[in-house]
Design a protein around this motif. Structure first.
Motif, PDB file in Angstrom:
ATOM      1  N   MET A 150       0.831  -1.204   0.000  1.00  0.00           N
ATOM      2  CA  MET A 150       0.000   0.000   0.000  1.00  0.00           C
ATOM      3  C   MET A 150       0.864   1.251   0.000  1.00  0.00           C
ATOM      4  O   MET A 150       0.457   2.275  -0.531  1.00  0.00           O
ATOM      5  CB  MET A 150      -0.901  -0.030   1.241  1.00  0.00           C
ATOM      6  CG  MET A 150      -1.950   1.041   1.271  1.00  0.00           C
ATOM      7  SD  MET A 150      -2.992   1.016  -0.188  1.00  0.00           S
ATOM      8  CE  MET A 150      -3.539   2.708  -0.208  1.00  0.00           C
ATOM      9  N   PRO A 171       0.415   2.040  -4.230  1.00  0.00           N
ATOM     10  CA  PRO A 171      -0.949   2.062  -3.693  1.00  0.00           C
ATOM     11  C   PRO A 171      -2.020   1.583  -4.670  1.00  0.00           C
ATOM     12  O   PRO A 171      -2.916   0.844  -4.269  1.00  0.00           O
ATOM     13  CB  PRO A 171      -1.159   3.529  -3.325  1.00  0.00           C
ATOM     14  CG  PRO A 171      -0.057   4.277  -3.935  1.00  0.00           C
ATOM     15  CD  PRO A 171       1.077   3.344  -4.135  1.00  0.00           C
ATOM     16  N   TRP A 172      -1.912   1.963  -5.921  1.00  0.00           N
ATOM     17  CA  TRP A 172      -3.000   1.578  -6.831  1.00  0.00           C
ATOM     18  C   TRP A 172      -3.016   0.079  -7.065  1.00  0.00           C
ATOM     19  O   TRP A 172      -4.077  -0.543  -7.135  1.00  0.00           O
ATOM     20  CB  TRP A 172      -2.905   2.321  -8.162  1.00  0.00           C
ATOM     21  CG  TRP A 172      -3.314   3.734  -8.016  1.00  0.00           C
ATOM     22  CD1 TRP A 172      -2.501   4.837  -8.053  1.00  0.00           C
ATOM     23  CD2 TRP A 172      -4.639   4.225  -7.743  1.00  0.00           C
ATOM     24  NE1 TRP A 172      -3.251   5.973  -7.831  1.00  0.00           N
ATOM     25  CE2 TRP A 172      -4.548   5.636  -7.641  1.00  0.00           C
ATOM     26  CE3 TRP A 172      -5.870   3.612  -7.564  1.00  0.00           C
ATOM     27  CZ2 TRP A 172      -5.667   6.426  -7.373  1.00  0.00           C
ATOM     28  CZ3 TRP A 172      -6.980   4.402  -7.297  1.00  0.00           C
ATOM     29  CH2 TRP A 172      -6.874   5.794  -7.208  1.00  0.00           C
ATOM     30  N   PHE A 177      -1.028  -3.451   6.281  1.00  0.00           N
ATOM     31  CA  PHE A 177      -0.597  -3.161   7.648  1.00  0.00           C
ATOM     32  C   PHE A 177       0.913  -3.299   7.838  1.00  0.00           C
ATOM     33  O   PHE A 177       1.488  -2.642   8.676  1.00  0.00           O
ATOM     34  CB  PHE A 177      -1.284  -4.099   8.660  1.00  0.00           C
ATOM     35  CG  PHE A 177      -2.780  -4.098   8.627  1.00  0.00           C
ATOM     36  CD1 PHE A 177      -3.480  -3.126   7.936  1.00  0.00           C
ATOM     37  CD2 PHE A 177      -3.500  -5.055   9.320  1.00  0.00           C
ATOM     38  CE1 PHE A 177      -4.861  -3.120   7.902  1.00  0.00           C
ATOM     39  CE2 PHE A 177      -4.889  -5.054   9.301  1.00  0.00           C
ATOM     40  CZ  PHE A 177      -5.563  -4.091   8.595  1.00  0.00           C
ATOM     41  N   MET A 205      -8.736  10.891  -3.166  1.00  0.00           N
ATOM     42  CA  MET A 205      -7.737   9.959  -3.709  1.00  0.00           C
ATOM     43  C   MET A 205      -7.178  10.477  -5.019  1.00  0.00           C
ATOM     44  O   MET A 205      -5.969  10.464  -5.252  1.00  0.00           O
ATOM     45  CB  MET A 205      -8.367   8.584  -3.941  1.00  0.00           C
ATOM     46  CG  MET A 205      -8.423   7.725  -2.710  1.00  0.00           C
ATOM     47  SD  MET A 205      -9.557   6.339  -2.966  1.00  0.00           S
ATOM     48  CE  MET A 205      -8.529   5.245  -3.913  1.00  0.00           C
ATOM     49  N   SER A 240      -3.278  11.598  -5.733  1.00  0.00           N
ATOM     50  CA  SER A 240      -2.393  10.938  -6.698  1.00  0.00           C
ATOM     51  C   SER A 240      -1.910  11.928  -7.728  1.00  0.00           C
ATOM     52  O   SER A 240      -0.796  11.828  -8.222  1.00  0.00           O
ATOM     53  CB  SER A 240      -3.066   9.802  -7.446  1.00  0.00           C
ATOM     54  OG  SER A 240      -4.116   9.333  -6.766  1.00  0.00           O
ATOM     55  N   SER A 258       1.583   9.913  -5.701  1.00  0.00           N
ATOM     56  CA  SER A 258       0.974   8.754  -5.073  1.00  0.00           C
ATOM     57  C   SER A 258       0.369   9.245  -3.777  1.00  0.00           C
ATOM     58  O   SER A 258       0.966  10.058  -3.087  1.00  0.00           O
ATOM     59  CB  SER A 258       2.045   7.702  -4.815  1.00  0.00           C
ATOM     60  OG  SER A 258       1.701   6.969  -3.684  1.00  0.00           O
ATOM     61  N   PHE A 259      -0.838   8.761  -3.480  1.00  0.00           N
ATOM     62  CA  PHE A 259      -1.519   9.385  -2.359  1.00  0.00           C
ATOM     63  C   PHE A 259      -1.122   8.822  -1.013  1.00  0.00           C
ATOM     64  O   PHE A 259      -1.638   9.221  -0.004  1.00  0.00           O
ATOM     65  CB  PHE A 259      -3.034   9.328  -2.536  1.00  0.00           C
ATOM     66  CG  PHE A 259      -3.579   7.956  -2.633  1.00  0.00           C
ATOM     67  CD1 PHE A 259      -3.806   7.215  -1.512  1.00  0.00           C
ATOM     68  CD2 PHE A 259      -3.840   7.398  -3.886  1.00  0.00           C
ATOM     69  CE1 PHE A 259      -4.303   5.949  -1.606  1.00  0.00           C
ATOM     70  CE2 PHE A 259      -4.338   6.141  -3.976  1.00  0.00           C
ATOM     71  CZ  PHE A 259      -4.565   5.409  -2.840  1.00  0.00           C
ATOM     72  N   SER A 260      -0.218   7.883  -1.008  1.00  0.00           N
ATOM     73  CA  SER A 260       0.083   7.358   0.316  1.00  0.00           C
ATOM     74  C   SER A 260       1.562   7.421   0.633  1.00  0.00           C
ATOM     75  O   SER A 260       2.035   6.765   1.526  1.00  0.00           O
ATOM     76  CB  SER A 260      -0.419   5.932   0.431  1.00  0.00           C
ATOM     77  OG  SER A 260       0.542   5.067  -0.060  1.00  0.00           O
ATOM     78  N   ARG A 264      -0.113   8.132   7.208  1.00  0.00           N
ATOM     79  CA  ARG A 264      -1.040   7.717   6.153  1.00  0.00           C
ATOM     80  C   ARG A 264      -2.394   8.402   6.299  1.00  0.00           C
ATOM     81  O   ARG A 264      -3.445   7.759   6.303  1.00  0.00           O
ATOM     82  CB  ARG A 264      -1.176   6.191   6.176  1.00  0.00           C
ATOM     83  CG  ARG A 264       0.190   5.539   6.047  1.00  0.00           C
ATOM     84  CD  ARG A 264       0.163   4.083   6.397  1.00  0.00           C
ATOM     85  NE  ARG A 264      -0.368   3.266   5.303  1.00  0.00           N
ATOM     86  CZ  ARG A 264      -0.389   1.948   5.340  1.00  0.00           C
ATOM     87  NH1 ARG A 264       0.090   1.304   6.377  1.00  0.00           N
ATOM     88  NH2 ARG A 264      -0.875   1.262   4.335  1.00  0.00           N
ATOM     89  N   GLU A 318      -5.161   8.101   3.486  1.00  0.00           N
ATOM     90  CA  GLU A 318      -5.898   6.831   3.498  1.00  0.00           C
ATOM     91  C   GLU A 318      -6.888   6.790   4.650  1.00  0.00           C
ATOM     92  O   GLU A 318      -7.975   6.239   4.532  1.00  0.00           O
ATOM     93  CB  GLU A 318      -4.908   5.671   3.672  1.00  0.00           C
ATOM     94  CG  GLU A 318      -4.034   5.440   2.483  1.00  0.00           C
ATOM     95  CD  GLU A 318      -2.720   4.824   2.911  1.00  0.00           C
ATOM     96  OE1 GLU A 318      -1.767   5.589   3.126  1.00  0.00           O
ATOM     97  OE2 GLU A 318      -2.643   3.596   3.043  1.00  0.00           O
ATOM     98  N   PHE A 323     -12.077  -2.634   9.251  1.00  0.00           N
ATOM     99  CA  PHE A 323     -10.925  -3.551   9.368  1.00  0.00           C
ATOM    100  C   PHE A 323      -9.632  -2.780   9.144  1.00  0.00           C
ATOM    101  O   PHE A 323      -8.662  -2.923   9.893  1.00  0.00           O
ATOM    102  CB  PHE A 323     -11.093  -4.656   8.325  1.00  0.00           C
ATOM    103  CG  PHE A 323      -9.937  -5.606   8.198  1.00  0.00           C
ATOM    104  CD1 PHE A 323      -9.691  -6.561   9.165  1.00  0.00           C
ATOM    105  CD2 PHE A 323      -9.095  -5.545   7.100  1.00  0.00           C
ATOM    106  CE1 PHE A 323      -8.639  -7.452   9.038  1.00  0.00           C
ATOM    107  CE2 PHE A 323      -8.045  -6.418   6.968  1.00  0.00           C
ATOM    108  CZ  PHE A 323      -7.819  -7.371   7.934  1.00  0.00           C
ATOM    109  N   LEU A 324      -9.627  -1.961   8.121  1.00  0.00           N
ATOM    110  CA  LEU A 324      -8.416  -1.209   7.813  1.00  0.00           C
ATOM    111  C   LEU A 324      -8.139  -0.163   8.887  1.00  0.00           C
ATOM    112  O   LEU A 324      -6.995   0.048   9.284  1.00  0.00           O
ATOM    113  CB  LEU A 324      -8.553  -0.528   6.444  1.00  0.00           C
ATOM    114  CG  LEU A 324      -8.711  -1.494   5.271  1.00  0.00           C
ATOM    115  CD1 LEU A 324      -8.914  -0.724   3.975  1.00  0.00           C
ATOM    116  CD2 LEU A 324      -7.495  -2.390   5.139  1.00  0.00           C
ATOM    117  N   GLY A 338      -6.786  -1.977  11.818  1.00  0.00           N
ATOM    118  CA  GLY A 338      -5.524  -2.662  11.522  1.00  0.00           C
ATOM    119  C   GLY A 338      -4.373  -1.722  11.221  1.00  0.00           C
ATOM    120  O   GLY A 338      -3.218  -2.055  11.483  1.00  0.00           O
ATOM    121  N   ILE A 339      -4.633  -0.575  10.635  1.00  0.00           N
ATOM    122  CA  ILE A 339      -3.530   0.314  10.270  1.00  0.00           C
ATOM    123  C   ILE A 339      -3.225   1.304  11.384  1.00  0.00           C
ATOM    124  O   ILE A 339      -2.076   1.531  11.732  1.00  0.00           O
ATOM    125  CB  ILE A 339      -3.850   1.075   8.962  1.00  0.00           C
ATOM    126  CG1 ILE A 339      -4.023   0.093   7.817  1.00  0.00           C
ATOM    127  CG2 ILE A 339      -2.729   2.053   8.630  1.00  0.00           C
ATOM    128  CD1 ILE A 339      -4.352   0.739   6.494  1.00  0.00           C
TER     129      ILE A 339
END
Lengths: 475, 499
Positions: free
Chosen positions: A358, A362-363, A426, B22, B26, B31-33, B120, B123, B159-160, B163-164
């Motif tokens: 990620m 990312p894409w 993660f 998003m 980008s 890149s967005f992250s 992040r 995201e 979940f994300l 989890g993140i």
């Protein structure tokens, strides 16, 4: 005298593929190595042409005195198989180039395998069925062993061949029993002959042989090994085009040749389906190699598809087409994702290597996540509808225990699908993957878009097509 | 029908916003992250805030066109989608307040993350906005398959988020949350498919009137309950909640307690009661028993917690027990009380998690023992904490009181023993909340690190004060809510009798 029009209407795509394959052999003989790079475009064009032809002669017809008979049901499957086969070929080129194994033989084998797929789909007779299966299988064995200098690839090819030959033997034995007891090799003739013990024996042996080809449990053991050992693009091909074709053929044989004795095979297919779901989803839990994992996942998915077959023609045929279409598109995309896993000049195949994707890409990570969730049947992505249809068919046919197994194995399979997502989102980022071929990126993104999102919005259209196509079986 | 599709606009506005964020990221950063500089990440958060605030405004606009006196579904939009399954959304007195609660809490969540989320961020904002769309979809869907899709899809962003951006055991908590909820939902899917085939329609309005045979109802009810009981959560399937809450970032806990838990209660009211009335009556004693066990048992468990968030998580389970009690009393007081309690708990529990977040951001620990004497350094904080402690205990004048008393009255009319058991829980809630308050806010400062802790800043106040005002407002004038929910509550009860 042969009726050429009827012939072309019935098996136009196969004739086209046979011609393209033979012309490819000629071109290869004349151009030699100069044909290598060009051949991939040639092959993809041939496959897309075959896909177009299957749409052109969508209604199908009968030819060769009933040896082949096509209808919308099989032509739908032909279209999808040839189209995804074409994409699988396009994205193979870069991989083979880097491994210095870019040879036009690869393309020709793919074309002949596709010819086999077309033949089994068109078959309305045990003879054509067997010939088609052998055409498909022999080409597949060689493709699996295409990296002949790699021990793993050779092992995969050999394993596939030995077990495949055994399965073909079973199929042939079953076919001969069926012939012996019904007095005909024609599906329609078998269907109208009186059921007898011998016929049933033959049918069961044929189910065993066909179950091997679709990698349903308990005839599944070759799948993870072959998926792992075969060159990745070959795996991508196996998991998409022939999967679709063989699955539909399995249904076609059951529905047309043995449609009237469904009470005899429904339980067998149901057990195979249940076993495949359980073995596939539990087997994948402990895998660390992404290709092996996809192998087990394909076993589980074949199990889901078999639920539709066990539900019978009326409830299951359309559902099967929808499910398989969504599955093979996602499957192709996931294998394209595996093709993108390159680091320091080599392929990496451990799931952990996807760590932190990620952050680095990312894409790609988002597209792969969509594909994974879609293949896991999680809404809101398209794959949900595939499972929904199968599930619907199963319950409609009163196969409640199978529906419950489907639910349970879906939860179990989420265990490993989520692990991949977890690793991508993660975990700490690993070194960035090397730059990826445009065709591979395109396949991942396109299949994620198609399977995940496009079919979510236009699912009605797809299901309409599939259900209309399934009507072709009845005529 | 006709006119501007306001409900769809409310539901999908956050999703569209997420896609824009998003896309812009980008385009600007390649890149967005990528590892963002602080400034960029604030831009993403700001964009998220603007979008979620716009969603709130849109939902208020929808509320203004909403007629509180009408009982049925309003602002209905229906489009052909997938055979008999249609895209049908609309609201009634049950879903409208929950939609407002969702749109109200999401901007607060994003604002509360202003100083606590640094990695992040784009995201993070995208995940929250996508989650908001799914949550709103759950409440707005009037087609059972559409409902299911939104219900299940919400798992992915949550979940994300856990989890993140979660704590130490985040992976474990994220998986547990996901798989636990998923198993419940899939059982519901079996029932949904069955109902779809039996009734030939997935339209909720049709299904409400469809009479399922009693023995079928039992199974369908159980399948739905498997999903809603996990979501609510009810004892004994609540164990995912403390893990998820403790590991989730503050805003994640807020949305979990504030909105996601409400889906369980909403599901019981929307599906189980009107569609399976016989089975609901059959299981009433069992549900009462589970509710009482939840109230008493989890209150006691909460008392022994050493982690502030875990304590509030268990208290959530206990308070959801009141919701169960109210729902299954099958009378107007109880059902109204249950809806009220859901809204009230949405405000109070959210505020409590924010309040824990305030000190966690400063001290990076949630151990109760690490605190003590906060009142000396943080008077404003202590005051607000006091308010919400009292609200959680159910002090008259706060919304917590109204919800608890009504659900107990409703329960009392249906089964005296259940109300008696629940009343015990009220006492216990005073015990654990006051203990928590005493040990963190009063006493001497024993932890030297606390000496230079600062009081709440403007952002934190902006997050919590609106919740405080609403808690008091609804405590003093509960009719503001009842006027909206009355029609829906009566309609559900009449469907139980008529169908």
């Amino acid at each position: 005298m042969l009726d050429y029009t009827a012939m072309i209407v019935a098996i136009g795509p196969e004739l086209w593929l046979a011609a393209a394959g033979l012309l490819g052999v000629l071109l290869g003989a004349i151009l030699k190595d100069r044909f290598n790079a060009l051949s991939f475009k040639y092959g993809a064009l041939a496959l897309f042409g075959a896909a177009a032809l299957s749409l052109m002669f969508y209604q199908g017809g009968e030819a060769f005195g009933g040896l082949v008979k096509t209808n919308t049901f099989v032509n739908f499957a032909k279209f999808v198989s040839f189209a995804v086969g074409g994409f699988a070929l396009i994205m193979s080129e870069g991989f083979l180039k880097r491994h210095d194994t870019i040879r036009y033989e690869y393309v020709l084998l793919t074309l002949f395998a596709s010819l086999g797929m077309g033949m089994i789909l068109s078959a309305a007779d045990l003879m054509t069925l067997y010939m088609g299966i052998e055409t498909l299988s022999l080409s597949s064995y060689v493709l699996a062993a295409f990296h002949r200098d790699s021990a793993r690839s050779s092992e995969a090819g050999l394993k596939y061949f030995v077990l495949g030959a055994l399965a073909s033997g079973m199929l042939l034995y079953g076919a001969s029993l069926v012939y012996g007891f019904s007095g005909t090799t024609n599906f329609a003739g078998i269907s109208s002959s009186a059921p007898s013990i011998g016929l049933m024996f033959g049918m069961v042996l044929m189910i065993v042989g066909l179950a091997f080809k679709i990698s349903a449990a308990p005839m599944h053991v070759w799948t993870p090994d072959v998926y792992e050992g075969a060159p990745t693009p070959v795996g991508a091909f196996f998991a998409s085009a022939p999967k679709m074709a063989s699955m539909v053929v399995f249904a076609n044989v059951m529905f047309t040749a043995f449609g009237d004795v469904m009470d005899q095979w429904q339980l067998i297919v149901a057990i195979i389906a249940g076993l495949s779901m359980i073995i596939g989803s539990f087997g994948a839990l402990t895998q660390t190699n992404v290709k092996r994992l996809l192998g087990y996942s394909s076993i589980a998915n074949v199990g889901y598809a078999l639920v539709a077959v066990a539900a019978g023609q009326a409830s299951g045929a359309g559902a099967l087409l929808i499910f398989m279409t969504l599955y093979v598109v996602s499957s192709l995309g996931l294998f394209a994702g595996v093709l993108a896993m390159r680091r320091r000049g080599g392929m990496v195949e451990s799931i952990d290597e996807l760590g932190g994707l990620m952050s680095s890409r990312p894409w790609l990570a988002i597209a792969l996540s969509i594909l994974i969730f879609s293949i896991a049947g999680l809404p809101p992505f398209g794959g949900f509808f595939g499972k929904w249809e199968v599930f619907n068919a199963g319950i409609e046919a009163g196969l409640l225990p199978l529906a419950i197994i489907l639910v349970v194995s879906s939860v179990v399979s989420l265990g490993y699908y989520l692990r991949i997502v977890k690793i991508m989102w993660f975990d700490e980022p690993k070194e960035r993957f090397e730059s990826i071929d445009g065709s591979v990126t395109l396949t991942v993104l396109a299949s994620a878009f198609v399977a995940g999102i496009l079919f979510l919005v236009f699912i009605n259209q797809l299901s309409q097509w599939a259900y209309d196509a399934a009507l072709g079986l009845a005529s | 029908m006709g006119g501007f599709p306001i409900i769809s606009a409310v539901v999908f506005l956050p999703l569209i916003g997420a896609l824009i964020i998003m896309g812009v990221r980008s385009a600007t950063a390649g890149s967005f992250s990528s590892e963002e500089a602080g400034k960029d990440s604030r831009a993403a958060l700001l964009a998220g805030l603007i979008i979620s605030s716009a969603t709130f405004v849109a939902s208020v606009a929808a509320f203004l066109t909403f007629d509180s006196n009408a009982a049925g579904y309003q602002l209905v939009e229906q489009y052909a989608w997938y055979g008999e399954i249609t895209y049908k959304v609309g609201v009634d007195g049950l879903s409208m307040p929950l939609i407002l609660l969702t749109t109200f809490l999401t901007p607060i969540c994003l604002l509360a993350s202003w100083n606590s989320i640094h990695t992040r961020v784009t995201e993070y904002v995208v995940a929250f906005l996508v989650l908001e769309t799914f949550m709103l979809g759950v409440f707005a869907a009037l087609d059972i398959v559409l409902f299911y899709i939104f219900f299940e899809a919400g798992l992915i962003p949550m979940f994300l988020i856990i989890g993140i951006w979660g704590g130490k055991e985040k992976i474990y908590a994220a998986f547990k949350f996901f798989l636990y909820t998923l198993l419940g939902s899939l059982l519901m899917l079996v029932a949904v498919v069955y109902m779809f085939q039996a009734a030939g329609s997935s339209d909720i309005e049709v299904l409400e009137k469809f009479a399922f045979p009693p023995h079928v109802q039992t199974w369908l009810w159980l399948a739905f309950a498997a999903s809603f009981a996990v979501k609510l959560p009810m004892w004994p399937v609540h164990t995912w909640l403390p893990d998820a809450h403790v590991q989730a970032p503050t805003a994640g806990s807020v949305i979990l307690a504030g909105v996601l838990l409400k889906m369980g209660g909403y599901g019981f009211l929307r599906f189980s009661l009107p569609m399976f009335p016989d089975a609901s009556h059959l299981f009433q004693p069992a549900m009462f028993a589970l509710a009482v066990i939840a109230i008493v048992y989890t209150s006691l468990v909460a008392w022994r917690q050493t982690d502030m968030k875990k304590l509030i998580a268990y208290s959530s389970v206990a308070h959801m027990g009141f919701v169960t009690l109210g729902i299954f009393s099958f009378n107007e007081v109880g059902v109204q009380g249950a809806i009220f309690q859901m809204l009230s708990h949405g405000l109070i529990a959210s505020a409590l998690f924010l309040i824990v977040g305030v000190v966690y951001d400063r001290m990076h620990t949630r151990e109760i023992a690490a605190y003590g004497g906060l009142v000396k350094r943080m008077p404003v904080y202590a005051t607000l904490f006091m308010l919400f402690t009292m609200a959680n205990v159910g002090l008259p004048g706060t919304s917590g009181f109204v919800g608890e008393i009504l659900t107990m009255v409703g329960g009392f009319q249906a089964a005296t023993w259940a109300a008696a058991g629940a009343a015990l829980g009220v006492i216990f809630s005073a015990v654990y909340m006051l203990t928590l308050y005493r040990r963190t806010v009063f006493g001497e400062i024993t932890n030297p690190k606390l000496n230079d802790i600062s009081d709440m800043n403007v952002i934190e106040l902006v997050c919590i004060v609106p919740l405080a005002l609403l808690t008091i407002l609804f405590g003093v004038a509960p009719n503001l809510i009842f006027n909206i929910t009355e029609g829906a509550a009566n309609r559900i009860l009449s469907l139980m009798v008529g169908g």
